[in-house]
Motif scaffolding. Structure first.
Motif, PDB file in Angstrom:
ATOM      1  N   LEU A 127       0.820  -1.207   0.000  1.00 37.33           N
ATOM      2  CA  LEU A 127       0.000   0.000   0.000  1.00 37.33           C
ATOM      3  C   LEU A 127       0.856   1.262   0.000  1.00 37.33           C
ATOM      4  CD1 LEU A 127      -2.774  -1.041   2.552  1.00 37.33           C
ATOM      5  CD2 LEU A 127      -3.042  -0.763   0.083  1.00 37.33           C
ATOM      6  N   ASP A 153      -3.511  -3.144  -6.687  1.00 34.73           N
ATOM      7  CA  ASP A 153      -4.784  -3.094  -5.975  1.00 34.73           C
ATOM      8  C   ASP A 153      -5.492  -4.440  -6.040  1.00 34.73           C
ATOM      9  OD1 ASP A 153      -7.000  -2.108  -4.602  1.00 34.73           O
ATOM     10  OD2 ASP A 153      -7.967  -1.421  -6.446  1.00 34.73           O
ATOM     11  N   GLU A 192      -7.804  -2.563   2.626  1.00 37.58           N
ATOM     12  CA  GLU A 192      -8.321  -2.832   1.284  1.00 37.58           C
ATOM     13  C   GLU A 192      -8.862  -1.559   0.648  1.00 37.58           C
ATOM     14  OE1 GLU A 192     -11.238  -3.745  -1.790  1.00 37.58           O
ATOM     15  OE2 GLU A 192     -11.748  -3.002   0.215  1.00 37.58           O
ATOM     16  N   GLY A 195      -6.160   0.661  -0.795  1.00 34.84           N
ATOM     17  CA  GLY A 195      -5.789   0.214  -2.138  1.00 34.84           C
ATOM     18  C   GLY A 195      -6.753   0.748  -3.185  1.00 34.84           C
ATOM     19  N   ASP A 196      -8.044   0.687  -2.893  1.00 36.91           N
ATOM     20  CA  ASP A 196      -9.042   1.232  -3.821  1.00 36.91           C
ATOM     21  C   ASP A 196      -8.813   2.722  -4.065  1.00 36.91           C
ATOM     22  OD1 ASP A 196     -10.271  -1.230  -3.968  1.00 36.91           O
ATOM     23  OD2 ASP A 196     -11.847  -0.744  -2.532  1.00 36.91           O
ATOM     24  N   CYS A 198      -6.018   4.354  -3.880  1.00 36.53           N
ATOM     25  CA  CYS A 198      -4.828   4.544  -4.729  1.00 36.53           C
ATOM     26  C   CYS A 198      -5.204   4.388  -6.200  1.00 36.53           C
ATOM     27  CB  CYS A 198      -3.739   3.552  -4.348  1.00 36.53           C
ATOM     28  SG  CYS A 198      -2.924   3.900  -2.769  1.00 36.53           S
ATOM     29  N   SER A 199      -6.062   3.413  -6.498  1.00 35.51           N
ATOM     30  CA  SER A 199      -6.544   3.249  -7.873  1.00 35.51           C
ATOM     31  C   SER A 199      -7.319   4.481  -8.321  1.00 35.51           C
ATOM     32  CB  SER A 199      -7.434   2.005  -7.978  1.00 35.51           C
ATOM     33  OG  SER A 199      -6.673   0.823  -7.878  1.00 35.51           O
TER      34      SER A 199
END
Length: 222
Positions: A127, A153, A192, A195-196, A198-199
């Motif tokens: 991450l 991700d 989690e 990560g989303d 970052c996308s």
């Protein structure tokens, strides 16, 4: 240097400072979690307000830039992307603080064997690397990093789903610890979501640089 260029440079510098602060928050949250460092966790929690202040300042400056200079094309895309990115960074900062509060609220030390089975330290490092890659992508205007971040991700999503299975097994073996395992899965869900986010950031960078919308695209789904 034109006045508009000076204003834009100052705005981008504010974004850079906020980004570095959020990365620092994640790094300290990781260390606090792995080492069960309560004092470090308190530091992360207390610095959350600094992230909030950055978001409000950048939002205000972005709105003023639009009102004063009526930017178009790439400049307008950049301003709109900055506003969305800083909002996303603030959310990531919230998650980092939430992880820190988990450390503060939990008694005892870290269950190292469980954390290794879950892969928490590895996922956390991924991450941090993803958020750092997002920063590089914006600074260098390199949208090729978007595919890399989205691919990572997908790994974080797999980490989350595996964690649910691992914690289900642990709960079956140690039902007396079920409440702790539930709190742990909530923490992993926060990871989690980072990560989303970052996308989402690389999607905004692609919009700014290439005027492309990656949301719901084939690349994102892959």
């Amino acid at each position: 240097m034109k006045h508009t260029e000076k204003e834009m440079l100052e705005l981008r510098e504010e974004v850079s400072q906020m980004w570095k602060l959020v990365i620092s928050q994640l790094e300290k949250a990781q260390k606090a979690l792995i080492e069960h460092d309560v004092e470090l966790a308190r530091e992360v929690s207390s610095r959350e307000k600094r992230v909030d202040v950055f978001e409000l300042k950048i939002d205000s400056d972005s709105e003023n830039y639009i009102a004063l200079y009526s930017p178009v094309a790439v400049d307008l895309r950049l301003i709109l992307s900055i506003m969305k990115i800083t909002n996303t960074l603030e959310r990531i900062g919230d998650f980092a603080a939430g992880i820190a509060r988990f450390v503060i609220d939990e008694e005892g030390t870290t269950d190292k064997e469980l954390f290794e089975d879950l892969g928490i330290e590895t996922a956390f490092s991924q991450l941090i690397a993803m958020l750092s890659d997002c920063y590089v992508a914006l600074e260098s205007e390199n949208t090729k990093l978007a595919g890399k971040v989205i691919g990572e991700d997908n790994k974080i999503d797999a980490f989350y789903h595996n964690a649910v299975e691992v914690l289900t097994r642990y709960t079956q073996k140690n039902p007396e610890n079920a409440a702790y395992y539930l709190r742990l899965i909530i923490l992993i869900r926060k990871m989690e979501r980072i990560g989303d986010h970052c996308s989402n950031i690389v999607e905004e960078i692609s919009f700014y640089v290439d005027a492309k919308v990656l949301k719901h695209s084939k690349l994102n789904k892959e």
